[in-house]
Design a protein around this motif. Structure first.
Motif, PDB file in Angstrom:
ATOM      1  N   GLY A   1      31.716  35.091  43.648  1.00 23.96           N
ATOM      2  CA  GLY A   1      32.083  36.094  42.670  1.00 23.96           C
ATOM      3  C   GLY A   1      31.321  36.011  41.364  1.00 23.96           C
ATOM      4  N   ASN A   2      30.300  35.165  41.309  1.00 24.44           N
ATOM      5  CA  ASN A   2      29.465  35.091  40.110  1.00 24.44           C
ATOM      6  C   ASN A   2      28.538  36.299  40.057  1.00 24.44           C
ATOM      7  OD1 ASN A   2      30.358  32.382  39.278  1.00 24.44           O
ATOM      8  ND2 ASN A   2      29.296  31.703  41.128  1.00 24.44           N
ATOM      9  N   ILE A   3      28.423  36.912  38.879  1.00 25.93           N
ATOM     10  CA  ILE A   3      27.604  38.103  38.692  1.00 25.93           C
ATOM     11  C   ILE A   3      26.270  37.698  38.087  1.00 25.93           C
ATOM     12  CG2 ILE A   3      27.443  40.367  37.598  1.00 25.93           C
ATOM     13  CD1 ILE A   3      30.551  40.278  37.357  1.00 25.93           C
ATOM     14  N   ALA A   4      25.188  37.960  38.797  1.00 22.77           N
ATOM     15  CA  ALA A   4      23.851  37.544  38.339  1.00 22.77           C
ATOM     16  C   ALA A   4      23.519  38.191  37.000  1.00 22.77           C
ATOM     17  CB  ALA A   4      22.796  37.917  39.376  1.00 22.77           C
ATOM     18  N   GLY A   5      23.096  37.369  36.037  1.00 24.52           N
ATOM     19  CA  GLY A   5      22.661  37.877  34.747  1.00 24.52           C
ATOM     20  C   GLY A   5      23.774  38.202  33.775  1.00 24.52           C
TER      21      GLY A   5
ATOM     22  N   ASN B   1      25.275  47.285  49.293  1.00 27.13           N
ATOM     23  CA  ASN B   1      24.004  46.566  49.386  1.00 27.13           C
ATOM     24  C   ASN B   1      23.582  46.021  48.030  1.00 27.13           C
ATOM     25  OD1 ASN B   1      23.807  47.089  52.117  1.00 27.13           O
ATOM     26  ND2 ASN B   1      22.495  48.885  51.872  1.00 27.13           N
ATOM     27  N   TYR B   2      23.910  46.775  46.992  1.00 25.14           N
ATOM     28  CA  TYR B   2      23.590  46.326  45.626  1.00 25.14           C
ATOM     29  C   TYR B   2      24.496  45.173  45.210  1.00 25.14           C
ATOM     30  CZ  TYR B   2      24.184  46.444  40.521  1.00 25.14           C
ATOM     31  OH  TYR B   2      24.327  46.111  39.196  1.00 25.14           O
ATOM     32  N   THR B   3      25.791  45.342  45.401  1.00 21.85           N
ATOM     33  CA  THR B   3      26.712  44.305  44.935  1.00 21.85           C
ATOM     34  C   THR B   3      26.530  43.001  45.709  1.00 21.85           C
ATOM     35  OG1 THR B   3      28.447  45.182  46.396  1.00 21.85           O
ATOM     36  CG2 THR B   3      28.449  45.907  44.098  1.00 21.85           C
ATOM     37  N   ASN B   4      26.144  43.089  46.966  1.00 20.88           N
ATOM     38  CA  ASN B   4      25.901  41.877  47.739  1.00 20.88           C
ATOM     39  C   ASN B   4      24.700  41.096  47.229  1.00 20.88           C
ATOM     40  OD1 ASN B   4      28.092  42.364  49.337  1.00 20.88           O
ATOM     41  ND2 ASN B   4      26.941  43.157  51.074  1.00 20.88           N
ATOM     42  N   LYS B   5      23.824  41.772  46.529  1.00 21.58           N
ATOM     43  CA  LYS B   5      22.668  41.095  45.934  1.00 21.58           C
ATOM     44  C   LYS B   5      22.994  40.497  44.574  1.00 21.58           C
ATOM     45  CE  LYS B   5      18.872  43.678  48.132  1.00 21.58           C
ATOM     46  NZ  LYS B   5      19.671  44.358  49.164  1.00 21.58           N
ATOM     47  N   ILE B   6      23.936  41.110  43.855  1.00 21.80           N
ATOM     48  CA  ILE B   6      24.162  40.708  42.463  1.00 21.80           C
ATOM     49  C   ILE B   6      25.471  39.945  42.258  1.00 21.80           C
ATOM     50  CG2 ILE B   6      25.367  42.747  41.572  1.00 21.80           C
ATOM     51  CD1 ILE B   6      23.194  42.619  39.258  1.00 21.80           C
ATOM     52  N   VAL B   7      26.391  40.026  43.224  1.00 19.10           N
ATOM     53  CA  VAL B   7      27.635  39.261  43.172  1.00 19.10           C
ATOM     54  C   VAL B   7      27.612  38.262  44.318  1.00 19.10           C
ATOM     55  CG1 VAL B   7      30.159  39.349  43.219  1.00 19.10           C
ATOM     56  CG2 VAL B   7      28.867  41.237  42.190  1.00 19.10           C
ATOM     57  N   ASP B   8      27.554  36.959  44.005  1.00 20.13           N
ATOM     58  CA  ASP B   8      27.430  35.977  45.077  1.00 20.13           C
ATOM     59  C   ASP B   8      28.781  35.737  45.752  1.00 20.13           C
ATOM     60  OD1 ASP B   8      28.932  34.114  43.617  1.00 20.13           O
ATOM     61  OD2 ASP B   8      27.184  33.025  42.889  1.00 20.13           O
TER      62      ASP B   8
ATOM     63  N   ARG C   1      34.952  37.584  46.894  1.00 15.03           N
ATOM     64  CA  ARG C   1      33.925  37.626  45.847  1.00 15.03           C
ATOM     65  C   ARG C   1      34.225  38.734  44.840  1.00 15.03           C
ATOM     66  NH1 ARG C   1      28.189  39.259  48.164  1.00 15.03           N
ATOM     67  NH2 ARG C   1      28.828  38.335  50.137  1.00 15.03           N
ATOM     68  N   TYR C   2      34.688  39.869  45.331  1.00 11.25           N
ATOM     69  CA  TYR C   2      34.944  41.003  44.451  1.00 11.25           C
ATOM     70  C   TYR C   2      36.161  40.751  43.557  1.00 11.25           C
ATOM     71  CZ  TYR C   2      31.622  43.263  47.564  1.00 11.25           C
ATOM     72  OH  TYR C   2      30.497  43.580  48.294  1.00 11.25           O
ATOM     73  N   LEU C   3      37.189  40.137  44.114  1.00  8.88           N
ATOM     74  CA  LEU C   3      38.368  39.813  43.319  1.00  8.88           C
ATOM     75  C   LEU C   3      38.015  38.795  42.236  1.00  8.88           C
ATOM     76  CD1 LEU C   3      41.367  40.095  42.763  1.00  8.88           C
ATOM     77  CD2 LEU C   3      41.791  38.345  44.517  1.00  8.88           C
ATOM     78  N   ASN C   4      37.237  37.795  42.587  1.00  3.95           N
ATOM     79  CA  ASN C   4      36.848  36.768  41.613  1.00  3.95           C
ATOM     80  C   ASN C   4      36.017  37.371  40.477  1.00  3.95           C
ATOM     81  OD1 ASN C   4      38.154  34.828  43.141  1.00  3.95           O
ATOM     82  ND2 ASN C   4      36.306  34.202  44.234  1.00  3.95           N
ATOM     83  N   ALA C   5      35.125  38.296  40.823  1.00  6.59           N
ATOM     84  CA  ALA C   5      34.320  38.954  39.794  1.00  6.59           C
ATOM     85  C   ALA C   5      35.200  39.823  38.899  1.00  6.59           C
ATOM     86  CB  ALA C   5      33.221  39.792  40.437  1.00  6.59           C
ATOM     87  N   LEU C   6      36.180  40.501  39.482  1.00  4.91           N
ATOM     88  CA  LEU C   6      37.127  41.298  38.700  1.00  4.91           C
ATOM     89  C   LEU C   6      37.868  40.433  37.691  1.00  4.91           C
ATOM     90  CD1 LEU C   6      38.633  43.561  41.522  1.00  4.91           C
ATOM     91  CD2 LEU C   6      37.454  44.390  39.480  1.00  4.91           C
ATOM     92  N   ILE C   7      38.305  39.267  38.128  1.00  4.68           N
ATOM     93  CA  ILE C   7      39.029  38.353  37.248  1.00  4.68           C
ATOM     94  C   ILE C   7      38.141  37.898  36.095  1.00  4.68           C
ATOM     95  CG2 ILE C   7      40.086  36.062  37.132  1.00  4.68           C
ATOM     96  CD1 ILE C   7      41.100  36.586  40.029  1.00  4.68           C
ATOM     97  N   THR C   8      36.877  37.630  36.379  1.00  2.93           N
ATOM     98  CA  THR C   8      35.943  37.219  35.327  1.00  2.93           C
ATOM     99  C   THR C   8      35.802  38.297  34.258  1.00  2.93           C
ATOM    100  OG1 THR C   8      34.673  35.813  36.831  1.00  2.93           O
ATOM    101  CG2 THR C   8      33.540  36.589  34.844  1.00  2.93           C
ATOM    102  N   LEU C   9      35.668  39.540  34.678  1.00  2.00           N
ATOM    103  CA  LEU C   9      35.530  40.646  33.721  1.00  2.00           C
ATOM    104  C   LEU C   9      36.820  40.857  32.939  1.00  2.00           C
ATOM    105  CD1 LEU C   9      33.536  43.083  36.026  1.00  2.00           C
ATOM    106  CD2 LEU C   9      32.643  41.895  34.021  1.00  2.00           C
TER     107      LEU C   9
ATOM    108  N   ILE D   1      14.056  43.532  39.709  1.00  2.00           N
ATOM    109  CA  ILE D   1      15.139  42.826  40.392  1.00  2.00           C
ATOM    110  C   ILE D   1      16.459  43.542  40.085  1.00  2.00           C
ATOM    111  CG2 ILE D   1      14.005  40.569  40.355  1.00  2.00           C
ATOM    112  CD1 ILE D   1      15.772  39.876  37.928  1.00  2.00           C
ATOM    113  N   PRO D   2      17.476  43.349  40.933  1.00  2.00           N
ATOM    114  CA  PRO D   2      18.784  43.962  40.642  1.00  2.00           C
ATOM    115  C   PRO D   2      19.367  43.427  39.340  1.00  2.00           C
ATOM    116  CG  PRO D   2      18.672  43.198  42.918  1.00  2.00           C
ATOM    117  CD  PRO D   2      17.473  42.642  42.230  1.00  2.00           C
ATOM    118  N   LYS D   3      19.923  44.319  38.536  1.00  2.00           N
ATOM    119  CA  LYS D   3      20.559  43.927  37.284  1.00  2.00           C
ATOM    120  C   LYS D   3      21.939  44.577  37.187  1.00  2.00           C
ATOM    121  CE  LYS D   3      16.263  43.178  34.705  1.00  2.00           C
ATOM    122  NZ  LYS D   3      15.440  43.590  33.531  1.00  2.00           N
TER     123      LYS D   3
END
Length: 411
Positions: free
Chosen positions: A114-118, A104-111, A146-154, A72-74
């Motif tokens: 903006g939540n990052i799977a795993g 294609n990868y980030t669309n599978k792992i970042v919902d 989604r990408y901005l939200n994931a950036l903020i989380t990191l 699975i994507p990680k």
């Protein structure tokens, strides 16, 4: 009359079958042509080495996460490293297939939120920050929140990340009080880009401090090189009881550090006082590394012990050095002599490490699969440890830096 109608119906039926067959064949031919355009059966030797490697990777792995042989994507730093190399290819070529391969990868792992799977922020693993660099340009290209939200989380991870008493970011929560050279690449360029874009550059002194601190704590005056890691507590078995330094030099850790320097400098304004400090580090370390370059043009796994039995020429560190020398020269941080070093190094990489199949597909050999300190089973940082780690082909530690180096040199 009935016979005429019957014969006409038969002709019409046969004609309809014929047209269906022709249409189907055209559709299959069209689909095959599209597949061929996207993923050629052969990799041309007339295109740049960077794209030859990228197409070889895409041919072997229709999805980028499959390069890790996962089911699975990680989310991990190695995927992030490869995605960064595809980003640079996209920026240079404008070819959307490189963008799509990452998206294609980030669309599978970042919902969509903006939540990052795993991903677990509370693990405080600085390796997990590195992949965030791909999110900046995906946000620029797509404007998806989604990408901005994931950036903020990191970024929030770095805000709460545990630090040494001297204010250095720990490598991981499970490795308390430790800084590794690797961690500067994993965290600093992301930290600097986020701070530059969204925080008015108010943390650049803190970012520079990470480099200044680990330089001070790992520098070896005899060689001019940096040791792999430092334990402030001096409690780890691998740590010197007086200094906390790890016992050996590892080329890939030095490569991580070199790439961190040339990448983080992208976000330091020319008038920032710490910019000169980072450029000086790059120059000093570059000069020291050239002293240990093998006559073949590349470097050994344990950098300073070429004659020690069991040591071997290693590809990932050599690719990282080539990239850093090339970019450092292009940006004006290093003298033009280092571009000649980069050219020599890349030619040696092709000779020593690159395998070309009959269909043009290429591979990179002699990649140290992984190395670290502590953990279970325990990694003691000895020479014997570094040469005992598996040596593999087409590992992401080698693939990403090869593309970065080739792309930087326009090879």
């Amino acid at each position: 009359m009935a016979n005429i109608l019957k014969r006409g119906f038969s002709i019409l039926f046969i004609f309809s079958l014929y047209m269906f067959y022709i249409t189907a064949c055209r559709q299959i031919k069209k689909e095959n042509a599209n597949i061929s355009d996207e993923m050629p059966l052969t990799v041309s030797d007339t295109i740049p080495w960077s794209e030859r490697m990228a197409l070889s990777i895409m041919k072997r792995n229709p999805e980028i996460w499959q390069t890790e042989n996962d089911s699975i994507p990680k989310w991990n730093y190695k995927i992030g490293l490869l995605c960064t190399s595809f980003q640079k290819l996209y920026e240079k070529t404008g070819n959307a297939k490189y963008l799509d391969y990452v998206k294609n990868y980030t669309n599978k792992i970042v919902d969509r939120d903006g939540n990052i799977a795993g991903y677990n922020k509370e693990e405080y693993n600085i390796d997990m920050v590195n992949s965030g660099k791909m999110l900046f340009w995906l946000y620029d290209e797509t404007k998806e929140d989604r990408y901005l939200n994931a950036l903020i989380t990191l970024r929030e991870q770095l805000e709460g990340h545990p630090r040494t008493n001297s204010d250095g970011l720990w490598h991981k929560k499970i490795y308390p009080h430790q800084m590794w050279l690797d961690g500067l690449y994993m965290g600093a360029p992301f930290y600097a880009e986020f701070n530059s874009r969204f925080e008015n550059e108010d943390k650049l002194n803190d970012i520079a401090h990470q480099f200044e601190l680990i330089w001070k704590k790992t520098y070896d005056g005899n060689t001019g090189l940096l040791l792999h890691a430092w334990d402030e507590s001096k409690k780890m078995r691998w740590a010197d009881k007086q200094t906390g330094k790890s016992p050996n030099f590892w080329s890939r850790s030095l490569g991580w550090y070199m790439m961190a320097l040339v990448d983080v400098l992208d976000f330091f304004p020319k008038d920032h006082p710490k910019r000169k400090v980072l450029i000086q580090q790059l120059n000093d370390l570059s000069k020291a590394l050239v002293e240990f370059q093998d006559e073949s043009g590349v470097w050994f796994q344990v950098t300073n012990l070429p004659d020690r039995e069991g040591n071997y020429l290693e590809s990932s560190g050599s690719c990282m050095f080539a990239y850093a020398f090339a970019k450092g020269t292009k940006k004006g941080y290093l003298s033009k002599n280092f571009n000649m070093v980069a050219e020599l190094t890349f030619s040696a990489i092709l000779k020593e490490f690159i395998q070309v199949d009959q269909d043009g597909e290429i591979h990179i050999n002699k990649v140290c699969k992984s190395a670290g300190l502590g953990g279970n089973p325990y990694r003691d940082g000895t020479f014997e440890y570094y040469i005992s780690e598996p040596i593999v082909t087409d590992n992401l530690h080698g693939l990403g830096p090869f593309i970065l180096a080739a792309n930087q040199l326009n090879k």
